[in-house]
Design a protein around this motif. Structure first.
Motif, mmCIF file in Angstrom:
data_model
loop_
_atom_site.group_PDB
_atom_site.id
_atom_site.type_symbol
_atom_site.label_atom_id
_atom_site.label_comp_id
_atom_site.label_asym_id
_atom_site.label_seq_id
_atom_site.Cartn_x
_atom_site.Cartn_y
_atom_site.Cartn_z
ATOM 1 N N ASP A 97 5.110 9.163 10.200
ATOM 2 C CA ASP A 97 4.250 9.750 9.269
ATOM 3 C C ASP A 97 3.887 8.897 8.025
ATOM 4 O OD1 ASP A 97 2.484 11.708 9.539
ATOM 5 O OD2 ASP A 97 3.523 13.079 7.827
ATOM 6 N N THR A 98 4.784 8.059 7.827
ATOM 7 C CA THR A 98 4.559 7.010 6.629
ATOM 8 C C THR A 98 3.805 6.002 6.864
ATOM 9 O OG1 THR A 98 6.624 5.827 6.819
ATOM 10 C CG2 THR A 98 6.759 7.824 5.642
ATOM 11 N N LYS A 99 3.316 5.619 8.284
ATOM 12 C CA LYS A 99 2.774 4.182 8.442
ATOM 13 C C LYS A 99 1.526 4.628 9.351
ATOM 14 C CE LYS A 99 6.857 1.762 8.544
ATOM 15 N NZ LYS A 99 7.733 0.842 9.158
ATOM 16 N N ASP A 100 0.420 3.862 9.102
ATOM 17 C CA ASP A 100 -0.761 3.629 10.215
ATOM 18 C C ASP A 100 -0.359 2.935 11.287
ATOM 19 O OD1 ASP A 100 -2.711 5.302 8.294
ATOM 20 O OD2 ASP A 100 -3.320 3.307 7.484
ATOM 21 N N VAL A 101 -0.349 3.552 12.490
ATOM 22 C CA VAL A 101 0.121 2.788 13.749
ATOM 23 C C VAL A 101 -1.106 2.722 14.737
ATOM 24 C CG1 VAL A 101 1.529 2.929 15.616
ATOM 25 C CG2 VAL A 101 2.225 3.867 13.627
ATOM 26 N N LEU A 102 -1.469 1.418 14.864
ATOM 27 C CA LEU A 102 -2.623 1.184 15.986
ATOM 28 C C LEU A 102 -1.795 0.729 17.217
ATOM 29 C CD1 LEU A 102 -5.802 0.633 16.274
ATOM 30 C CD2 LEU A 102 -5.049 -1.869 15.983
ATOM 31 N N ILE A 103 -1.891 1.448 18.241
ATOM 32 C CA ILE A 103 -1.226 1.240 19.841
ATOM 33 C C ILE A 103 -2.241 0.876 20.729
ATOM 34 C CG2 ILE A 103 -1.042 3.712 19.922
ATOM 35 C CD1 ILE A 103 1.808 3.006 21.269
ATOM 36 N N PRO A 135 -7.491 -1.583 28.808
ATOM 37 C CA PRO A 135 -6.740 -1.098 27.556
ATOM 38 C C PRO A 135 -7.381 0.317 26.753
ATOM 39 C CG PRO A 135 -7.979 -2.982 26.871
ATOM 40 C CD PRO A 135 -8.364 -2.714 28.239
ATOM 41 N N THR A 136 -6.460 1.202 26.318
ATOM 42 C CA THR A 136 -7.034 2.331 25.499
ATOM 43 C C THR A 136 -6.016 1.901 24.125
ATOM 44 O OG1 THR A 136 -7.301 3.974 27.278
ATOM 45 C CG2 THR A 136 -6.659 4.550 24.925
ATOM 46 N N ILE A 137 -7.003 1.763 23.323
ATOM 47 C CA ILE A 137 -6.434 1.656 21.818
ATOM 48 C C ILE A 137 -6.660 2.609 20.908
ATOM 49 C CG2 ILE A 137 -6.550 0.210 19.639
ATOM 50 C CD1 ILE A 137 -7.689 -2.205 21.541
ATOM 51 N N LYS A 138 -5.721 3.185 20.282
ATOM 52 C CA LYS A 138 -5.659 4.400 19.411
ATOM 53 C C LYS A 138 -4.930 4.053 17.877
ATOM 54 C CE LYS A 138 -5.723 8.094 22.974
ATOM 55 N NZ LYS A 138 -5.316 9.491 23.170
ATOM 56 N N LEU A 139 -5.683 4.788 16.937
ATOM 57 C CA LEU A 139 -4.894 4.941 15.685
ATOM 58 C C LEU A 139 -4.356 6.058 15.306
ATOM 59 C CD1 LEU A 139 -4.411 2.932 12.862
ATOM 60 C CD2 LEU A 139 -6.468 4.030 12.187
ATOM 61 N N TYR A 140 -3.219 5.928 15.183
ATOM 62 C CA TYR A 140 -2.397 7.381 14.611
ATOM 63 C C TYR A 140 -2.016 7.066 12.709
ATOM 64 C CZ TYR A 140 -1.492 8.888 19.189
ATOM 65 O OH TYR A 140 -1.468 9.575 20.430
ATOM 66 N N VAL A 184 -7.397 8.781 16.428
ATOM 67 C CA VAL A 184 -8.864 7.959 16.558
ATOM 68 C C VAL A 184 -8.786 6.890 17.603
ATOM 69 C CG1 VAL A 184 -10.794 7.161 15.434
ATOM 70 C CG2 VAL A 184 -9.063 8.428 13.978
ATOM 71 N N THR A 185 -9.556 7.157 18.756
ATOM 72 C CA THR A 185 -9.750 6.374 19.642
ATOM 73 C C THR A 185 -10.592 5.091 19.433
ATOM 74 O OG1 THR A 185 -9.110 7.938 21.635
ATOM 75 C CG2 THR A 185 -10.176 6.241 22.213
ATOM 76 N N TYR A 186 -10.402 3.926 19.851
ATOM 77 C CA TYR A 186 -11.382 2.867 19.491
ATOM 78 C C TYR A 186 -12.165 2.469 20.477
ATOM 79 C CZ TYR A 186 -12.492 -1.941 18.365
ATOM 80 O OH TYR A 186 -13.246 -3.135 17.916
ATOM 81 N N ASP A 226 -11.806 -9.160 14.118
ATOM 82 C CA ASP A 226 -12.635 -8.456 12.812
ATOM 83 C C ASP A 226 -13.036 -7.045 13.022
ATOM 84 O OD1 ASP A 226 -14.139 -8.938 10.426
ATOM 85 O OD2 ASP A 226 -15.868 -8.870 11.439
ATOM 86 N N ASP A 227 -13.251 -6.659 14.304
ATOM 87 C CA ASP A 227 -13.643 -5.397 14.298
ATOM 88 C C ASP A 227 -12.658 -4.249 14.574
ATOM 89 O OD1 ASP A 227 -16.654 -5.632 14.419
ATOM 90 O OD2 ASP A 227 -16.540 -5.765 16.564
ATOM 91 N N LEU A 228 -11.369 -4.867 14.872
ATOM 92 C CA LEU A 228 -10.176 -3.989 14.934
ATOM 93 C C LEU A 228 -9.719 -3.927 13.578
ATOM 94 C CD1 LEU A 228 -8.394 -5.672 17.903
ATOM 95 C CD2 LEU A 228 -8.960 -3.124 17.654
ATOM 96 N N ILE A 229 -9.711 -4.962 12.573
ATOM 97 C CA ILE A 229 -9.401 -4.901 11.405
ATOM 98 C C ILE A 229 -10.385 -3.589 10.488
ATOM 99 C CG2 ILE A 229 -9.526 -5.950 9.183
ATOM 100 C CD1 ILE A 229 -8.564 -8.576 10.424
ATOM 101 N N LYS A 230 -11.466 -3.919 10.927
ATOM 102 C CA LYS A 230 -12.438 -2.805 10.337
ATOM 103 C C LYS A 230 -12.024 -1.286 10.757
ATOM 104 C CE LYS A 230 -16.410 -5.767 9.830
ATOM 105 N NZ LYS A 230 -17.779 -6.185 10.446
ATOM 106 N N PHE A 231 -11.904 -1.155 11.929
ATOM 107 C CA PHE A 231 -11.387 0.256 12.543
ATOM 108 C C PHE A 231 -10.189 0.455 11.853
ATOM 109 C CE2 PHE A 231 -8.980 2.409 15.924
ATOM 110 C CZ PHE A 231 -9.691 3.574 15.746
ATOM 111 N N VAL A 232 -9.195 -0.315 11.697
ATOM 112 C CA VAL A 232 -7.880 0.342 10.675
ATOM 113 C C VAL A 232 -8.383 0.694 9.412
ATOM 114 C CG1 VAL A 232 -5.751 -0.450 10.015
ATOM 115 C CG2 VAL A 232 -6.386 -1.174 12.468
#
Length: 508
Positions: A372-378, A431-436, A445-447, A454-460
């Motif tokens: 819960d302390t981290k933003d996780v992109l998986i 691939p499926t990419i999600k940000l927790y 949030v599903t990407y 660049d777009d992945l950085i903006k998403f995070v």
């Protein structure tokens, strides 16, 4: 010469008939006028190279022909030619299907991609949420779909009518709803107002609800009654079972005779657990590979397993044991009582992380992804997935950028092999990419953007708690628009992973 001319004309006419289509192809300068001129339009946004679009094409044509007599139009738009039009309508993958009731009333098509399902879905869309039913129209209304739901109420009973209408609005995509205030018709149908009757072309033919008229109770009854006692699990029904909100018990067998025999044997269990656990048979010859998704062996049938669909947990029945009424009853009763532990498929936890991307397995999923302390992109990937392989170097670069930044202890870039590890997420394709996000792990949030660094950085940065933005070390080549071939719904696959690889199908 005249004879040759007649033959030529005949050949041209035959060719015109052979190529005639009831699907209307639209362009930017014809789209708006066509949608305005028709009350209901289903539009497919496609690309000629898209494999899923090619598979859909004959089904779409058949549905268009069937729906023609009901004045429901099916259209298609080639997004390689009509780029601006497709971007205007937010198309990000192919095929994308949308239902238009004019230009300002647009919604996604939520049905299956088979002719019968498309036809059924669009007929339901053409009807009001609740249709008035009379003694003259009831029999015809019963034929509107495999399942139709009719309420018999008194004209003065507004509370019952409102409760039923609320359910109809919620489930209008699933079933046609009708209402009658004719007491004589209710009596002829064997009920007394207020009552709800689910008419169906399977099992006992109809189910009756006469309990207290509350929307929640009616909805639960309708969904339970509309599900076959022991149905057939396949491409056209799988997503319905997944969205039913109930655990699903699979009966795997290789022949229709064996599936029927086992179904009859287990019928008392299905009846006892109706509304608690759904039961279905599955063709092990066609979809035996799906047994592996339930942690069963894929070469030993018949087999039985339960999937807790809401949590994506698997409960395989010991394949060394015989499938008997007594053994399965005990297994199902213990499952319902919470006495059976889920089977968890997991690779070993890595002794150390190698490379910039954090490797997650089932056994470490909660500790890493749900920290819960981290933003996780998986990224959920498959080893055989071509799109995943193309993404890998960009994803490594993304992870390296965050590892060297001030956010290295706040943002994790991770990946998990979803074919070798059980994960709680519902994965529709690879691939499926999600940000927790940190502090909001229950709202991933599903990407859906372009697969560029660049777009992945903006998403995070836009969706994470820490708004963590980093800079690319080198400018990346410009990428094509986000639209890519969409992975099909996670249905039991007839292909092995090797076959899927050869066919370039990135799907479960």
């Amino acid at each position: 010469m005249q004879k040759v001319h007649r033959i030529a004309l005949g050949l041209l006419a035959a060719a015109a008939i052979a190529t005639a289509s009831d699907v209307v192809q639209l362009k930017k300068d014809t789209f708006d006028d066509f949608v305005k001129a028709n009350d209901l339009v289903l539009a497919e946004f496609f690309a000629p190279w898209c494999g899923h679009c090619k598979a859909l094409a004959p089904e779409y044509e058949e549905a268009a022909t069937t729906l023609k007599e009901k004045n429901i139009k099916l259209a298609k738009i080639d997004c390689t030619e009509e780029t601006e039009l497709c971007q205007q309508h937010g198309v990000e993958g192919y095929p994308t299907l949308k239902v238009f009731r004019g230009l300002d009333n647009v919604g996604p098509y939520k049905g299956q991609r088979k002719a019968g399902a498309i036809t059924s879905y669009m007929i339901k869309q053409s009807l009001p949420a609740v249709s008035d039913v009379t003694k003259d129209t009831l029999e015809e209304f019963k034929k509107a779909d495999k399942v139709v739901i009719v309420a018999y109420v008194d004209a003065a009973d507004k509370a019952s009518s409102e409760a039923f209408s609320a359910v109809a609005e919620k489930l209008r995509d699933d079933y046609p709803f009708g209402v009658s205030t004719d007491a004589a018709l209710a009596e002829a149908e064997g009920v007394k107002a207020p009552a709800v009757v689910v008419y169906k072309d399977f099992d006992e033919g109809k189910s009756v609800f006469t309990e207290k008229f509350e929307a929640e109770a009616i909805q639960k009854f309708a969904k339970t009654a509309a599900t076959p006692l022991i149905g057939e699990i396949g491409p056209e029904t799988y997503s319905d079972y997944m969205s039913a909100g109930l655990p699903l018990a699979y009966i795997f067998a290789e022949t229709a005779e064996e599936r029927k025999e086992i179904s009859e044997k287990l019928k008392p269990i299905a009846e006892a657990q109706r509304g608690v656990v759904n039961f279905g048979t599955i063709d092990a010859k066609a979809y035996g590979a799906h047994a592996g998704n339930l942690n069963l062996k894929t070469d030993k049938f018949p087999a039985f397993a339960i999937q807790e669909t809401a949590k994506n947990q698997k409960f395989p029945f010991d394949q060394e044991k015989e499938i008997t009424l007594e053994a399965i009853k005990t297994f199902v009763d213990d499952f319902v009582a919470g006495k059976v532990e889920p089977s968890i498929k997991s690779e070993p936890i890595p002794e150390k992380q190698e490379g910039p991307v954090t490797v997650v397995v089932a056994k470490s999923y909660n500790d890493i992804v749900l920290d819960d302390t981290k933003d996780v992109l998986i990224e959920f990937y498959a080893p055989w997935c071509g799109h995943c392989k193309s993404l890998a170097p960009k994803y490594d670069e993304l992870a390296s950028l965050y590892a060297k930044s001030e956010f290295k202890d706040k943002v994790v870039i991770a990946k998990v092999d979803a074919t070798a590890n059980d994960v709680p997420d519902e994965i529709q394709g690879f691939p499926t990419i999600k940000l927790y996000p940190a502090g909001a792990k229950n709202e991933p949030v599903t990407y859906s953007g372009s697969r560029t660094v660049d777009d992945l950085i903006k998403f995070v940065a836009e969706n994470g708690k820490y708004k963590a933005s980093v800079s690319e070390e080198a400018e990346e080549p410009s990428a094509a628009p986000a639209a890519s071939e969409e992975a099909s719904s996670a249905e039991p696959a007839a292909e092995t992973k090797e076959a899927a690889k050869e066919a370039d199908h990135d799907e479960l």
